[in-house]
Design a protein around this motif. Structure first.
Motif, mmCIF file in Angstrom:
data_model
loop_
_atom_site.group_PDB
_atom_site.id
_atom_site.type_symbol
_atom_site.label_atom_id
_atom_site.label_comp_id
_atom_site.label_asym_id
_atom_site.label_seq_id
_atom_site.Cartn_x
_atom_site.Cartn_y
_atom_site.Cartn_z
ATOM 1 N N SER A 296 0.821 -1.206 0.000
ATOM 2 C CA SER A 296 0.000 0.000 0.000
ATOM 3 C C SER A 296 0.856 1.258 0.000
ATOM 4 O O SER A 296 0.344 2.364 0.006
ATOM 5 N N GLU B 145 -2.685 13.389 -6.255
ATOM 6 C CA GLU B 145 -2.661 11.966 -6.609
ATOM 7 C C GLU B 145 -1.842 11.184 -5.603
ATOM 8 O O GLU B 145 -0.991 11.734 -4.917
ATOM 9 N N ARG C 30 0.741 7.948 -5.756
ATOM 10 C CA ARG C 30 1.435 7.064 -6.698
ATOM 11 C C ARG C 30 2.004 5.886 -5.932
ATOM 12 O O ARG C 30 2.956 6.022 -5.170
ATOM 13 N N ARG D 243 0.503 2.171 -9.909
ATOM 14 C CA ARG D 243 -0.870 2.674 -9.910
ATOM 15 C C ARG D 243 -0.890 4.162 -9.568
ATOM 16 O O ARG D 243 -0.105 4.640 -8.756
ATOM 17 N N ILE D 244 -1.792 4.880 -10.219
ATOM 18 C CA ILE D 244 -1.998 6.284 -9.879
ATOM 19 C C ILE D 244 -3.413 6.431 -9.373
ATOM 20 O O ILE D 244 -4.374 6.114 -10.081
ATOM 21 N N LEU D 245 -3.569 6.856 -8.123
ATOM 22 C CA LEU D 245 -4.900 7.059 -7.581
ATOM 23 C C LEU D 245 -5.194 8.552 -7.574
ATOM 24 O O LEU D 245 -4.512 9.312 -6.880
ATOM 25 N N LYS D 246 -6.180 8.946 -8.367
ATOM 26 C CA LYS D 246 -6.499 10.375 -8.419
ATOM 27 C C LYS D 246 -7.490 10.697 -7.311
ATOM 28 O O LYS D 246 -8.691 10.671 -7.504
ATOM 29 N N ASN E 146 -9.452 15.373 -7.918
ATOM 30 C CA ASN E 146 -9.334 15.534 -9.356
ATOM 31 C C ASN E 146 -10.089 16.784 -9.790
ATOM 32 O O ASN E 146 -11.280 16.749 -10.031
ATOM 33 N N ASP F 72 -8.651 4.100 -8.676
ATOM 34 C CA ASP F 72 -7.591 3.874 -9.669
ATOM 35 C C ASP F 72 -8.199 3.458 -11.010
ATOM 36 O O ASP F 72 -7.494 3.099 -11.928
ATOM 37 N N ASN F 73 -9.506 3.484 -11.082
ATOM 38 C CA ASN F 73 -10.142 3.073 -12.325
ATOM 39 C C ASN F 73 -11.396 3.914 -12.545
ATOM 40 O O ASN F 73 -12.521 3.432 -12.472
#
Lengths: 318, 315, 625
Positions: free
Chosen positions: C277, C312, C314, C318-321, C324, C579-580
């Motif tokens: 994580s 974000e 990182r 994976r990049i978690l916005k 945004n 992340d999606n």
């Protein structure tokens, strides 16, 4: 009245010690002589703030903790040994934290099979069809069975927890804060599912929460607990709209409601009494606006008011 | 506070008794007849029987234990046959030397270890962190006796900076500077391993603390980073480092055995090893009980320091 | 397993350690078949032959025995003995620990007392006593080292077991009718096992050192058999004349133990769930701001204005916005509520203002945050420090974990005052008292000397607020300050915030997930969903007539007190994973009104009416107030 289960004068004391050097041991009462009768098919709500003893009570009801005194009766049968294996077929438990109630190292299938194997001694094909049935009932896909708990969101994990509890084929479910760990938009889903399941399997619920509005929305009757005792029991319609115990009123007034301005009596101290030195008389008296001399002298007893509601207060609100 | 100290002291009594029982049982396990071992070539049947009676070995185990315990409490640890000397006298002579060596090493490794660990954690993944981590890794992997030998070879034999061994010069004044020059190499060799262990644990304790919410609070208050690290984080990290220091004191005492052998330091450790090789049981028994008891007392001091630091420990 | 190896290989050092260790292990296993001289053949005519001489690459020892051969045989022996000791200690110690931890009570008490006794010895003393009793010898040294290490495992594993026994899944297993033995095997052991592996991998090195040590003292392996320790012991006499006879085995021990420690650290890190994580790295003092951030600062008249903020996380690839494109303004004296579910980005938005988002892995990639005309994202860390707590201060959610446990309330308050004003001791004390009075704490003089754990939750949160007030900031950000509190205490804290606003003209940013709370104290509200503000405007208007379907449905799925038992109108589905993110409106898949064009392209926020804005193509009808 068709009583599904009842408990009589249930209490739990824990040993404690006052100072580092003191040898004298004494006991702390987490739950003090609580008696309730729960009707068949009813959802009975229990409300209380943290530390009031509601989780201790719940643990005793399912046999995870031995009561210091009192008896538990389910369907006319007396359960006096704290043996979850015996309790398990009649009464099951749904935990607050859905993720932590699932063993991270097991697959969902292994978790679901445990009660079927150990409580009902089912064979493989029977187990498979039973699990399929349960998963359909809680709206979960069967391909979840081979995954591990960490792959699920809180809402899904709680559905698994509910399915596992149902696998034991209990008559009664103790729901200990089943939605408090969930996101607001998921809570309603789970609450509605519970309602559906209750119809479908003919269950009785003992629903514990600190959230008044949730308890009110799902329960037929509600009990309010304070400092180890039940202070008021009443119907869901009336208990918060016409509270009789000053503590119930304080709870109802404190809940933030849209459009209702913030009102507060600043003088009401918010400290719970010290559990090591419990007060004489009514435990709520120091926070109470209506307390009189009698309240500090005599512990109020629980008495019926009208149509099923009861309150333990010397001067109930009308 | 005083209640806590009294409580800790009282709780040491069963531990000390337990230690004496364990040592007694281990010694009772010795195969063969101790009297024969003690007498060696003088072991005629009469002599053996007499010594057995003198030592009380003809009595039942439990009775023997209490006699032994009673004697010990009166300061009678028995007589060492190999040195022909009272065991307690020998131990008290030797223990001073061990205390000097282990004490200096302990102070050294505590300070160095904690500072290195904290520094390393505050620069996580930076060059300082990497250098410290690497030296710590070598430190905890090197056998202290090998390190000691290499230090003798380099600093004493090659560079001739320090004497090769012993605690005092054979000729000349026994003053502080003489002691220090003899002490330097063994103390450093002894502290290296413990420094490594303490630094590692301090680093991870600091990293754990630096992730805590109250550190974020300290930063939100607008405190300087130095203050956040050295006042807020280090203090909280010490709560988990101090018990480790207590354990490490035991490791330093243990390591002292090797270092005393390598540097011919006249301490208890060397005495014990020599006694074991000569099968001088009473000396081993006495030495082990004595040092273990001192270590128990030291740990009580550690606990008291801990309770002063952490108000959450019930006093 | 492949994932395990992949993670492991990421740590270069551990990987190097693994290679070295494998090489040594292979050599040790193959030793009997290698073309070596007999390690025990004495040839006094060839004693102390230098390394790299004929027939003996590493030279010979004081009895003329071939050093290379002795080294390999010794290595084999040392590793075998160390490993055996580790396995025995781990097995017995873990069994004791699991039983003590699982059964608790008297069983635990008795077992742990025994373990404490063993731990009361400095470990080598016990080992020496055991060897003294059993007599010198390698087997006896092995037993001694194993026994001495049992308490270490017992203690560790007991601690871990205790933590697991009280977890809810163990209760669940009991209710599933499982017996104690079954629970230990099926529920406890699988969770304890990784800890045992870690403890073992970090102690094997130690055990090798310890057995070598006993052999060095002459108490372990007896001649002619030699492990690395006894080789060193024998070489000690010749340290000055022939140092290489010591260096060879000594360096070997060093290499073996170091390789094992490297591998052990690698295993430990890989098995630590936090590695994945990204939580293993400590947060830096200020959140990183991307260097290529666009210069979008708008100079406005408002107190605080956030424009197009993007934050974000990182983690690996994976990049978690999390945040945004959020824009928000706060005027002087205004209370702005940010409401949303967990993961909606509301806290990250607030933490971005203070630049306290844990970084790494957090990074602010775009936008600007203007406070009275200064862009906070451009401040140096020195200036930022001056700004934190002085201009804007923060009240956190959990009042227990956010106060320092080892400093008194008074010390923490004075520190907050001191950090921006250099004042005398007396004045600090006076100011601290004032602050406690301001947050309505009774008996403030006494409370100054209390530690946080001595206070109730509500009282702790009052201290948190007092600390935020210490330097008379313009804005307080309160991040779910009442979520951890009971409802009666929550009401008191809300009242306190309201009073403070009135008295001091403070602006307040209040983060919550409760519409009731918003209604009671906020002037303005921003509703967040999946990292975006979906609706903003005056609180009363939005609560009365929400424009975004999400707001409307969220409001109606929360039961409200005073209506008795009823059915709830649930929102179907789940929030999207950050992340999606879907390309269009994030709520579309759960929305009853969604059309095709909701999903196809990003929906912009647009004004409706004077003060409101909504990010929806088909907003709800606004009822006139």
């Amino acid at each position: 009245m068709n009583v599904s289960f009842q408990f009589d004068k249930l209490s739990k004391k824990f040993p404690a010690r006052k100072g580092a050097l003191s040898l004298s041991k004494f006991e702390v009462s987490a739950v003090k002589t609580v008696s309730l009768k729960i009707k068949q098919g009813e959802t009975f709500g229990l409300v209380g703030e943290s530390g009031c003893g509601k989780s201790t009570l719940a643990k005793m009801l399912v046999g995870l903790m031995k009561p210091t005194s009192g008896k538990i009766e389910i369907d006319g049968e007396i359960f006096d040994k704290p043996e979850p294996k015996i309790f398990g077929k009649k009464i099951q438990y749904v935990f607050q934290d859905p993720i932590s109630s699932l063993n991270p190292r097991k697959t969902i299938r292994q978790i679901m099979e445990a009660p079927l194997k150990n409580l009902h001694g089912m064979k493989r094909p029977d187990r498979d069809s039973r699990i399929k049935e349960l998963f359909e009932a809680v709206n979960l896909r069967l391909d979840f069975l081979d995954r591990h708990p960490h792959e699920f969101s809180g809402g899904q994990a709680q559905r698994i927890g509910i399915a596992r509890a149902l696998a034991a084929e209990p008559k009664i479910l103790v729901l200990d804060e089943p939605v408090s760990a969930l996101d607001v938009s998921i809570q309603a889903q789970v609450l509605n599912l519970l309602e559906e399941l209750k119809e479908k399997f003919g269950l009785t619920y003992f629903f514990i929460s600190h959230d008044l509005s949730v308890v009110e929305a799902v329960s037929d009757r509600v009990a309010v607990m304070y400092f180890g005792s039940i202070v008021e029991v009443g119907t869901a319609e009336e208990i918060f709209s016409k509270p009789k115990h000053p503590y119930t009123k304080l709870l109802a007034d404190s809940a933030p409601i849209i459009g209702k301005p913030l009102t507060l009596n600043e003088n009401s101290g918010y400290e719970l009494p010290d559990i090591m030195n419990p007060p004489k008389g009514c435990a709520f008296r120091d926070r109470c606006n209506f307390s009189k001399k009698l309240c500090s002298q005599k512990t109020p007893i629980f008495k019926k008011v009208k149509n099923g509601s009861a309150v333990s207060c010397h001067y109930p609100i009308n | 506070m005083i209640a806590y100290i009294i409580k800790r002291l009282l709780s040491a009594i069963p531990v000390l008794l337990g230690i004496s029982v364990i040592v007694f049982i281990i010694m009772a396990l010795i195969p063969g007849d101790p009297a024969t071992a003690i007498l060696g070539s003088f072991a005629t049947p009469e002599n053996v029987e007499k010594l057995n009676r003198d030592l009380g070995l003809d009595k039942p185990m439990i009775q023997r234990y209490f006699i032994w315990l009673g004697n010990m409490l009166q300061g009678d640890f028995g007589r060492s046959f190999s040195l022909n000397k009272d065991v307690l006298d020998e131990i008290s002579e030797r223990f001073g030397a061990t205390l000097v060596l282990a004490g200096v090493s302990f102070v050294l490794c505590s300070i160095l270890g904690v500072v290195a660990g904290a520094l390393s954690a505050s620069r996580q993944f930076g060059i300082t962190d990497k250098l410290i981590t690497l030296s710590v890794l070598i430190g905890i992997s090197i056998p202290s006796f090998f390190l000691g030998m290499m230090m003798i070879l380099f600093f004493s034999v090659q560079l001739r900076w320090f004497p090769v061994s012993g605690m005092w010069p054979i000729y000349g004044a026994r003053d502080l500077s003489a002691l220090l020059s003899h002490l330097f190499l063994p103390a450093v060799a002894l502290s290296v391993v413990a420094t490594g262990v303490i630094a590692r644990l301090s680093r991870s304790a600091m990293l754990e603390v630096l992730r805590q919410d109250f550190i974020r609070t300290a930063r939100a208050k607008g405190l300087s980073e130095a203050r956040v690290i050295w006042r807020h984080a280090l203090k909280a990290a010490m709560v988990s480092v101090i018990p480790v220091l207590g354990v490490q004191a035991g490791f330093v005492l243990s390591g002292a055995v090797y270092i005393e052998m390598v540097f011919q330091w006249p301490g208890v450790g060397r005495m014990l090893v020599e006694a074991i090789l000569k099968r001088d049981i009473l000396l081993v028994q006495g030495g082990v009980v004595f040092v273990a008891a001192c270590y128990v007392m030291f740990n009580i001091v550690v606990d008291i320091i801990q309770s002063l630091l952490d108000p959450r420990i019930k006093t | 397993m492949t994932r395990f190896m992949a993670l492991f290989a990421r740590s270069q050092l551990a990987f190097i350690g693994l290679i070295i260790l494998s090489l040594i292990l292979i050599l040790a296993i193959l030793t009997p078949w290698l073309p070596l001289n007999d390690p025990n053949v004495i040839d006094t005519s060839n004693r102390f032959k230098r390394p790299f001489s004929e027939d003996s690459i590493l030279g010979t020892d004081h009895l003329g025995r071939d050093l290379l051969s002795r080294l390999l045989w010794g290595t084999r022996l040392s590793i075998a003995v160390g490993l055996c000791a580790a396995i025995i200690a781990a097995f017995i110690g873990s069994a004791i620990g699991v039983i003590a931890g699982f059964y608790g009570g008297h069983t635990d008490n008795i077992i742990m007392r025994g373990v404490d006794m063993l731990m009361a010895f400095p470990y080598i003393l016990l080992a020496l006593a055991i060897v003294a009793a059993l007599g010198p010898g390698l087997m006896n040294a092995l037993i001694a080292v194993a026994i001495v290490n049992i308490p270490f495992f017992a203690r560790n594993i007991r601690g871990v077991t205790l933590g697991i026994v009280h977890r809810e899944f163990v209760d669940a297993a009991r209710l599933s009718g499982m017996s104690n033995a079954k629970i230990i095997i099926n529920e406890i052991l699988p969770n304890v096992f990784p800890v045992i592996v870690v403890a073992m991998s970090t102690t094997v090195g130690w055990m090798i050192l310890e057995t070598a040590g006993l052999s060095f003292l002459g108490l372990g392996s007896q001649p002619p058999q030699a492990d690395l320790g006894s080789m060193l012991g024998e070489a000690r006499a010749a340290i000055i004349t022939s140092p290489y006879t010591s260096v060879v085995p000594g360096v070997m021990i060093l290499i073996i133990v170091m390789a094992i420690n490297l591998v052990g650290d690698g295993i430990r890190d890989v098995l630590d769930p936090r590695l994945k994580s990204g939580a293993l790295s400590t947060p830096r003092s200020t959140t990183e701001v991307a260097k290529n951030k666009s210069d979008a600062g708008l100079k406005t008249q408002t107190l605080l204005s956030i424009n197009g903020l993007k934050t974000e996380f990182r983690i690996g690839n994976r990049i978690l916005k999390a945040v945004n494109d959020v824009s928000l303004t706060v005027d002087k004296g205004q209370c702005v509520g940010i409401i949303g579910e967990s993961g909606s980005g509301k806290s990250v938005t607030a933490l971005s203002i203070m630049r306290l988002v844990s970084s790494p892995p957090g990074i602010i990639t775009d936008g600007s945050i203007d406070f009275k005309g200064d862009d906070l994202l451009k401040l140096s860390s020195e200036d930022l420090r001056d700004f934190r707590g002085k201009k804007v201060s923060y009240v956190f959610q959990d009042p227990l974990s956010t106060l320092h446990p080892l400093y008194t309330v008074g010390q923490q308050l004075s520190e907050a005052i001191q950090s921006h004003n250099h004042v005398g001791k007396l004045e600090k004390h006076k100011k601290a008292l004032e602050l406690l009075q301001a947050v309505r704490i009774s008996n403030p003089e006494k409370r100054l000397n209390s530690y946080p754990h001595e206070l109730s939750g509500g009282m702790r949160q009052r201290i948190g607020i007092a600390m935020a007030l210490a330097n008379d900031p313009d804005i307080i950000i309160a991040d779910e300050p009442t979520t951890a509190l009971d409802v009666t205490v929550q009401a008191q804290i809300l009242k306190l915030f309201q009073d403070l606003r009135r008295e001091k003209g403070l602006a307040l940013v209040f983060i919550t997930h409760d519409f009731g709370v918003i209604s009671q104290i906020c002037d303005k509200v921003a509703v967040m969903y999946a990292g975006k503000v979906v609706e903003t405007g005056p609180a009363a208007e939005i609560l009365k007539s929400p424009a975004h379907p999400y707001t409307a449905r969220l409001k109606s799925c929360v039961p409200e007190l005073g209506q008795g038992k009823r059915n709830l109108i649930a929102i179907p589905g789940f929030p999207p994973m950050i992340d999606n993110m879907p390309s269009g409106c994030a709520f579309a898949s759960r929305c009853g009104k969604a059309e095709q064009n909701c999903q196809s392209a990003m929906v912009d926020i647009k004004k409706i009416g004077q003060e409101r804005a909504v990010r929806c193509l088909f907003p709800e009808e606004i009822k006139a107030g």
